[in-house]
Design a protein around this motif. Structure first.
Motif, PDB file in Angstrom:
ATOM      1  N   GLY A  83      54.106  48.826  44.614  1.00 10.80           N
ATOM      2  CA  GLY A  83      52.925  48.779  43.759  1.00 10.80           C
ATOM      3  C   GLY A  83      52.735  47.486  42.992  1.00 10.80           C
ATOM      4  O   GLY A  83      51.789  47.357  42.225  1.00 10.80           O
ATOM      5  N   ILE A  84      53.624  46.520  43.177  1.00 11.12           N
ATOM      6  CA  ILE A  84      53.519  45.231  42.503  1.00 11.12           C
ATOM      7  C   ILE A  84      52.518  44.360  43.262  1.00 11.12           C
ATOM      8  O   ILE A  84      52.555  44.279  44.490  1.00 11.12           O
ATOM      9  N   TRP A  85      51.629  43.717  42.521  1.00 12.39           N
ATOM     10  CA  TRP A  85      50.669  42.809  43.127  1.00 12.39           C
ATOM     11  C   TRP A  85      51.281  41.416  43.248  1.00 12.39           C
ATOM     12  O   TRP A  85      51.949  40.944  42.331  1.00 12.39           O
ATOM     13  N   CYS A  86      51.059  40.776  44.389  1.00 13.10           N
ATOM     14  CA  CYS A  86      51.584  39.439  44.666  1.00 13.10           C
ATOM     15  C   CYS A  86      50.424  38.531  45.069  1.00 13.10           C
ATOM     16  O   CYS A  86      49.611  38.905  45.910  1.00 13.10           O
ATOM     17  N   ALA A  87      50.366  37.357  44.482  1.00 15.67           N
ATOM     18  CA  ALA A  87      49.342  36.368  44.804  1.00 15.67           C
ATOM     19  C   ALA A  87      50.043  35.102  45.258  1.00 15.67           C
ATOM     20  O   ALA A  87      51.051  34.698  44.668  1.00 15.67           O
ATOM     21  N   SER A  88      49.525  34.466  46.306  1.00 12.24           N
ATOM     22  CA  SER A  88      50.124  33.223  46.795  1.00 12.24           C
ATOM     23  C   SER A  88      49.036  32.248  47.216  1.00 12.24           C
ATOM     24  O   SER A  88      47.945  32.654  47.623  1.00 12.24           O
ATOM     25  N   ALA A  89      49.344  30.958  47.094  1.00 14.35           N
ATOM     26  CA  ALA A  89      48.381  29.915  47.440  1.00 14.35           C
ATOM     27  C   ALA A  89      49.127  28.663  47.882  1.00 14.35           C
ATOM     28  O   ALA A  89      50.241  28.404  47.425  1.00 14.35           O
ATOM     29  N   GLN A  90      48.486  27.899  48.752  1.00 11.92           N
ATOM     30  CA  GLN A  90      49.004  26.608  49.186  1.00 11.92           C
ATOM     31  C   GLN A  90      48.175  25.518  48.521  1.00 11.92           C
ATOM     32  O   GLN A  90      46.953  25.479  48.683  1.00 11.92           O
ATOM     33  N   LEU A  91      48.825  24.647  47.756  1.00  4.94           N
ATOM     34  CA  LEU A  91      48.139  23.521  47.144  1.00  4.94           C
ATOM     35  C   LEU A  91      47.811  22.486  48.208  1.00  4.94           C
ATOM     36  O   LEU A  91      46.744  21.899  48.223  1.00  4.94           O
ATOM     37  N   GLY A  96      53.289  25.143  47.733  1.00  2.00           N
ATOM     38  CA  GLY A  96      52.569  26.341  47.320  1.00  2.00           C
ATOM     39  C   GLY A  96      53.174  26.971  46.090  1.00  2.00           C
ATOM     40  O   GLY A  96      54.174  26.503  45.548  1.00  2.00           O
ATOM     41  N   ALA A  97      52.539  28.047  45.655  1.00  2.00           N
ATOM     42  CA  ALA A  97      52.989  28.762  44.464  1.00  2.00           C
ATOM     43  C   ALA A  97      52.729  30.245  44.660  1.00  2.00           C
ATOM     44  O   ALA A  97      51.907  30.637  45.487  1.00  2.00           O
ATOM     45  N   VAL A  98      53.425  31.054  43.869  1.00  2.00           N
ATOM     46  CA  VAL A  98      53.259  32.502  43.912  1.00  2.00           C
ATOM     47  C   VAL A  98      53.172  33.042  42.488  1.00  2.00           C
ATOM     48  O   VAL A  98      53.635  32.421  41.541  1.00  2.00           O
ATOM     49  N   GLY A  99      52.571  34.211  42.374  1.00  2.00           N
ATOM     50  CA  GLY A  99      52.501  34.920  41.106  1.00  2.00           C
ATOM     51  C   GLY A  99      52.572  36.405  41.379  1.00  2.00           C
ATOM     52  O   GLY A  99      52.258  36.849  42.483  1.00  2.00           O
ATOM     53  N   ASP A 100      53.011  37.173  40.411  1.00  2.00           N
ATOM     54  CA  ASP A 100      53.046  38.621  40.594  1.00  2.00           C
ATOM     55  C   ASP A 100      52.722  39.318  39.278  1.00  2.00           C
ATOM     56  O   ASP A 100      52.716  38.712  38.220  1.00  2.00           O
ATOM     57  N   GLY A 101      52.411  40.611  39.386  1.00  2.00           N
ATOM     58  CA  GLY A 101      52.088  41.369  38.197  1.00  2.00           C
ATOM     59  C   GLY A 101      51.823  42.822  38.527  1.00  2.00           C
ATOM     60  O   GLY A 101      51.737  43.202  39.696  1.00  2.00           O
ATOM     61  N   SER A 102      51.660  43.624  37.501  1.00  2.00           N
ATOM     62  CA  SER A 102      51.424  45.054  37.698  1.00  2.00           C
ATOM     63  C   SER A 102      49.987  45.354  38.099  1.00  2.00           C
ATOM     64  O   SER A 102      49.694  46.450  38.577  1.00  2.00           O
ATOM     65  N   THR A 103      49.089  44.384  37.909  1.00  2.00           N
ATOM     66  CA  THR A 103      47.702  44.513  38.344  1.00  2.00           C
ATOM     67  C   THR A 103      47.312  43.279  39.147  1.00  2.00           C
ATOM     68  O   THR A 103      47.988  42.232  39.067  1.00  2.00           O
ATOM     69  N   ALA A 104      46.220  43.397  39.895  1.00  2.00           N
ATOM     70  CA  ALA A 104      45.732  42.243  40.660  1.00  2.00           C
ATOM     71  C   ALA A 104      45.384  41.091  39.721  1.00  2.00           C
ATOM     72  O   ALA A 104      45.682  39.923  40.009  1.00  2.00           O
ATOM     73  N   GLU A 105      44.775  41.411  38.580  1.00  2.00           N
ATOM     74  CA  GLU A 105      44.399  40.380  37.616  1.00  2.00           C
ATOM     75  C   GLU A 105      45.614  39.679  37.031  1.00  2.00           C
ATOM     76  O   GLU A 105      45.608  38.467  36.835  1.00  2.00           O
ATOM     77  N   ALA A 106      46.665  40.446  36.743  1.00  2.00           N
ATOM     78  CA  ALA A 106      47.899  39.853  36.206  1.00  2.00           C
ATOM     79  C   ALA A 106      48.556  38.939  37.227  1.00  2.00           C
ATOM     80  O   ALA A 106      49.061  37.865  36.881  1.00  2.00           O
TER      81      ALA A 106
END
Length: 69
Positions: A17-25, A30-40
């Motif tokens: 249930g953890i949201w993960c966001a990733s992007a390539q500069l 690249g970088a990643v982020g995570d949170g309990s919501t998509a916005e986080a």
């Protein structure tokens, strides 16, 4: 002067249930982020991208916006 770089990102939710966001500069950077919501996760990714840009600089392909007063 303001500089802006638009970076597409991928947002996924893992099996826990953890949201993960990733992007390539740029390729290989690249970088990643995570949170309990998509916005986080997106906000965490934004912070990671800001730190990464401060470390390695803007992508040579970046669009630059300049405001002149």
């Amino acid at each position: 002067m303001n500089r802006a770089q638009h970076v597409p990102y991928v947002l996924e939710q893992d099996e826990d249930g953890i949201w993960c966001a990733s992007a390539q500069l740029r390729p290989g950077v690249g970088a990643v982020g995570d949170g309990s919501t998509a916005e986080a996760a997106a906000a965490d990714l934004r912070e990671a991208l800001i730190a990464l840009i401060e470390e390695v600089g803007f992508s040579p392909e970046a669009a630059v916006t300049v405001d002149v007063a």
